[in-house]
Every structure is written in structure tokens, then in C-alpha cells.
Design an enzyme around this catalytic site. Sequence first.
Site, short mmCIF file in Angstrom:
data_model
loop_
_atom_site.label_atom_id
_atom_site.label_comp_id
_atom_site.label_asym_id
_atom_site.label_seq_id
_atom_site.Cartn_x
_atom_site.Cartn_y
_atom_site.Cartn_z
N CYS A 74 34.36 35.14 48.27
CA CYS A 74 35.62 34.92 48.99
C CYS A 74 35.30 34.17 50.28
O CYS A 74 34.34 34.45 50.96
CB CYS A 74 36.32 36.24 49.29
SG CYS A 74 35.28 37.48 50.05
N GLU A 112 35.91 34.42 38.98
CA GLU A 112 36.42 35.66 39.59
C GLU A 112 36.48 35.52 41.10
O GLU A 112 35.62 34.87 41.71
CB GLU A 112 35.51 36.82 39.18
CG GLU A 112 35.90 38.18 39.74
CD GLU A 112 35.07 38.60 40.95
OE1 GLU A 112 35.26 39.73 41.42
OE2 GLU A 112 34.24 37.79 41.42
N ARG A 156 40.07 48.46 41.71
CA ARG A 156 39.39 47.21 42.09
C ARG A 156 40.22 46.06 41.53
O ARG A 156 40.07 45.68 40.36
CB ARG A 156 37.97 47.18 41.55
CG ARG A 156 37.12 46.05 42.12
CD ARG A 156 35.71 46.09 41.58
NE ARG A 156 34.82 45.23 42.37
CZ ARG A 156 34.21 45.58 43.47
NH1 ARG A 156 34.35 46.81 43.93
NH2 ARG A 156 33.44 44.74 44.14
N ARG A 158 41.24 42.29 41.23
CA ARG A 158 40.62 40.98 41.39
C ARG A 158 41.40 39.94 40.59
O ARG A 158 42.12 40.26 39.65
CB ARG A 158 39.16 40.99 40.90
CG ARG A 158 38.23 41.87 41.75
CD ARG A 158 38.01 41.25 43.11
NE ARG A 158 37.04 41.97 43.91
CZ ARG A 158 37.32 42.94 44.76
NH1 ARG A 158 38.59 43.32 44.90
NH2 ARG A 158 36.38 43.52 45.48
#
Length: 668
Positions: A74, A112, A156, A158
Amino acid sequence: MANFTFIDLFAGIGGFRLALESVGGTCIGFSEIATDAINTYCCNFKENDSANFGNITKLETLPEHDFMTAGVPCQSWSIAGKNLGFDDDRGQLWNDTLYLLNKIRPKAFIFENVKGLADPRNSEALDYILERIKQAGYYAQVNVLNAYDYGVPQTRVRIYIVGFKEKKYLDKFVLASPTPGCVQLSDVLDGCDAKECRQSNGNNARWSLSCNEKGFNDYFLFNDLRNGNTTIHSWDIQETTEREKNICYILLKNRRKDKYGELDGNPLSLKHFQELDQSIKKDELEKLVEKGILKRVSYLYKVCKVDDGLSDDALWILEQANDGIINYDALKSSKEIKKRKLNAQDMLSTLEMIGAVRCVEERYDFKNTKISTGLLGVNRIFLPTCKIYPTLVASDTNDYVTTVNINADSIEEFRARFMQSVYRPGNYRQITKEEACRIQGFPSDYKLPPTRARWMKLIGNSVAVPVIKMLANAIVNTGVFAEQKEVVKKKNTRCSQLDLFSLFEKYGESPIMDNCMVHEDIDIKYGKTKSRQITIDESKNVLISLVKKDNENVFLDKTATIYYTGKKFPTTIALNKLYYFMPYIKGKGVKDLWMIKVARLGFRKEGTDSEDKNDLRLVFEIEYVGQLFDDYQLVKLEIWRAFTDTTMASLKSNAPRIRYNIECRSKM
């Protein structure tokens, strides 16, 4: 099972690889720059570090492969309109990934990233990425998934971008149905009766919350800023009177009201407290300050004087006054002070010391005002009946678990039993390395570094393996890799790295190898200097290793007693067979001989202020024996260009000037 090749970009510790290999993939290389991650990856997959392509920003191409994966870190996304060509936008990690996608053109990919990329505030960035994928001739689909729905007891969320070179395969791409709660916290905790603690799947947990069959939260939250049935406050932990508890609740219930300030939570002055309960005295508030539950906050400052000699930053602070009054909360939350990188409290304190401002209103707030920090180092304690655990992060958290199960009919009894059975006796702990692996979908025996900060950073930065496996299966099921020949991966004969993690788990601080001291049979006479003869055992192995420049002097003057290896050490060297050591001095070669007394694990610069417990090294305790050669001899360092492992006999055959016996002078 499908046959396909893949390359693992931003590989981390290998979450993508575990998933893709389980559905028939063959990894032909990976890209990673973090040393700990590289070592962990190579250790678990028995991979040579030569398989690492290194820094993606420096890659111009990659070997041909069928499937590309990338857990792109990120970061801020640059979407300025001047870098639109695939060959002209290197340097940004997303752009580098898309450059390689367009260059190699695999059949499919998974990218991802954090959920934030799918947020409205980043819509322009996501649109840019998708447009670039389209320009490369790919058809892509964006999926925002929670790992909890696909086989791990963790929230989580994503974003996963799945793409194909041919549209017909994207049309066939179908996600597996979610199965939330199929793995629960009790399933991954050691020392827990999973059957007793497991909840029925009919009681669906939300992404960020879990409750038991009776509707009670399955975790306890420690903070003073929120209130709930399972919230523990400072005044619940410390001994406080009912009167003090009531004062704390007055602050808790009123601090978020707009009338007391512009922030989400505002301190209250004595006047404010007395408006709410006129019986409250200043001494009572001060008593709570002494107990560490409240703190005093200098809130309003009056500008007293402005000197020409003040700095630009100080003058700017004074300019923020409204009718001669500076509001501390308004000041610290301003964008400009953040842009100037100033600390509001420090600036006001300095101005107060020189008489430029004076505090005219003091307020009271809770001492612990950061929710994520919790109280006394505890943020949340999760019960074994909890279905879901919060997102594992690289920096770790103040979250704990307990294996003690609590049953109660009322919330009051539920809280009381928690305090009595869990909190007060200390029946709670952080998750272990093995549990963290299971929470991410890794095998519990996955090899990770020994220290918590290191393994938590690696596992927290990884992907949830079951989610990737589900996506990979869905891609394989489209038939995109159908009718491909079996992949044969060429073996790399380069020696691999010794697994220091496994050695640490096996030996800890105990010696890996312990040689006997050199024995002497000398007729010693008091006060005399005698010659001693030490016979070289030709059958013994000698390690020749490069000495770094900053460590040469202790080897040149023969005073060295310790040799630290680098972070990498080749598996071709059998530690339990090493006996001698020769330092290789760059530009000179080898000449002097030491004996290896002990081989063990340790930390670089151990025992000094510079010791780093995260820097695991192989340590040799050595003793100087004598000069082996008349002069320095050059030796080829073939293993990683740093080490060579041989016997004294083979060393002799390559160096005719070797002397079997070393004469040393010893004053007795």
C-alpha cells in the site's frame, strides 16, 4: 490438477506461493527486497536466493510465465496525467507491476492491496489502475473480500484484482461461495477445548464484532472513551469510590457534546463539571488526577505580548488567536500546524515560558485518550468463544486472548466472572507465532524468525492463504491453463542459506559445536620462556572466511576471540565438523590460524549498547593458534564468494609452504 508456471512479485514470506502450489502451480522465481522476508521465503521453500529477481523497480523484464501474482504494498498512488506510457512510468510500484504485466503478458494474474484502494477517496487511483490493465489488453474484475468468509478466523478485508488475457476466461470466472465461521478462534488457539467453545454458524458474526449465543460480546474492550456492556474502564481496574466512578461517567457521557468543543472528544473544565453536578469540587478532580485516571489539560491561552524576535512558527501560533485567545484543541487539529510539523503543546509551553502567552483555562480529560492503546497495555481480550480475531498487522497490537471459557446468565455476572477468572489472575496472553500462522492460513510450523517483532511484521504483512487459494482455484476452473504440458523446474545447484531460525529453535543459546581445547605436553619451568609445538591435525576441517574492514585489526594483532558471520551462511558447511578458522584479509589472503572452540547462535555486537536482538548471527568463539604460512596466501572463496570449507590436508596440497608445526613463544 492444473499445470502452470507463476512468478511471485512482492513475495513477502510466500503466502501466494503456498496457495498457488497447492493447486498445481510451479514457481519459477520471486521478487522481494526485505531481508527477513527473503530469508524466511527461501528457508520454507528450500529456495536459493538466486531465485529472487530483487527490486522490481530495477527489472526490465522477467522470464515467461503463465500466472503473475503481486501483493503490491500500500502506498500513495501517483495518477498525474503526464506518465501514461508503459515505458515511461517506472518508479511507482503499481506502475512497475503494470509495466511487467504488459511486457511479459502472462495468461492470468492476481493483484492484492489494502481495502483503502477501493474506497471512494481513492476511486481515481483505482480507475487509473484498471484503465492501465485495459490498455495492456487484459480483462479484469475487482473483488473486495474478507478473509473471515474463506477459512480463517480473522477480519481481513482486502481488494483483489483478477485478470485474464482473454475475455472468455473472465466470463467463466466465479468466486466460491463464502463460508463465514467455518474456522473459529477456538480452532486455532492452543490449550483450548474447541468443541466446548465453538459457536453454531447460525449466529453470524459481523466483520468487526462477535457475540455469543446470549448476545454478549465475545471480547472485552479496555478504554475510557467508550462505554458498553463489555467495556472495562480505568475505574473498574483501580480502587475507586462510587462517587469517583460517577464523576468519570459524567465526563464520559458529555465529552463528545458539541457545546464543549469541536473535536470528537473534548476535555471539561471545573465549571463545566459543576454545571452538570454542582456538588463536584476541584479536590475530587485532582484526586482522580493523582490516581492516573484523569489529566489536566491547558486549554485556553491568552496572548500577552508579541516580540519581533520570535520565530516565524511562533508568530504564526500567536496569529491563531481569536479575540486574543488561543484554543489548544483548535490549534492542534489545524492542517497548517501539521504541514509545519509543529507540536502544539510544545510551542505553547515555550511561549508561556517567555511570557508571550498565559493559560487562562484548565480542563480535565481522561489520561488514556488513545483507543488502540487501551489501558495498562491491554486493548482487547478475546474469549475462546469468539468467532473472529482482528486484522493481524505488522506493528502488532495490544490485543490478547484467553482460553478460559465464561458462562453467565446476565451481563453483570458475565463482567464479574471475566474480571475474577481472566483479568485479575492474568489468565490472558498474546497470540503465539503458531497461532498467528493459523490465523493467516499458514501451517502452524511455518518457519519464522525467533523474535516477536520480526515474525509479527512478516505475518502481519502477508496475505491470508485460503483466500488466495480460493481465487487461484477459481482461475484454474476457467480452463485458462488446460491442456498444458507438465512443468519441469530446472534445479539450481547454487548452495542455499543455512536456516538460522531452525537452529535457534533447536539449540537456543546452547552450543551447536564444542571443540576441545588445544592440549600441550610441555615441560614448564617457572619464570622461563619455553617453545611449544602444536601439531596440526590434517583431517580436521578449516573454515576460511572474509573479515570485514572494520574488524581486521583484531585479527591482524591476533587478539580476536569472536567471529560473527553475516546474516547468511551456506548449508554446505557442516558446523559440527569445523575445527580451525582462518580469517581472509581482503587484498592479502590468509596466513594465521585460529581454533574454533564453540559455534553457537548469538546477536551482532552482543553485550554492547549496539546489540540488536533482531539481528541473529552465527557466532564462533575462537582462540589464536599461530602463524600457518610464512606470508599471506590467496585462497579462492568459492561459496558465495565469502566462505570456503576444506580440510587442512587439502589446504596443504594447494599451498606448498604450509608448516605442519607452529612454533609459538609462551612466557610461563
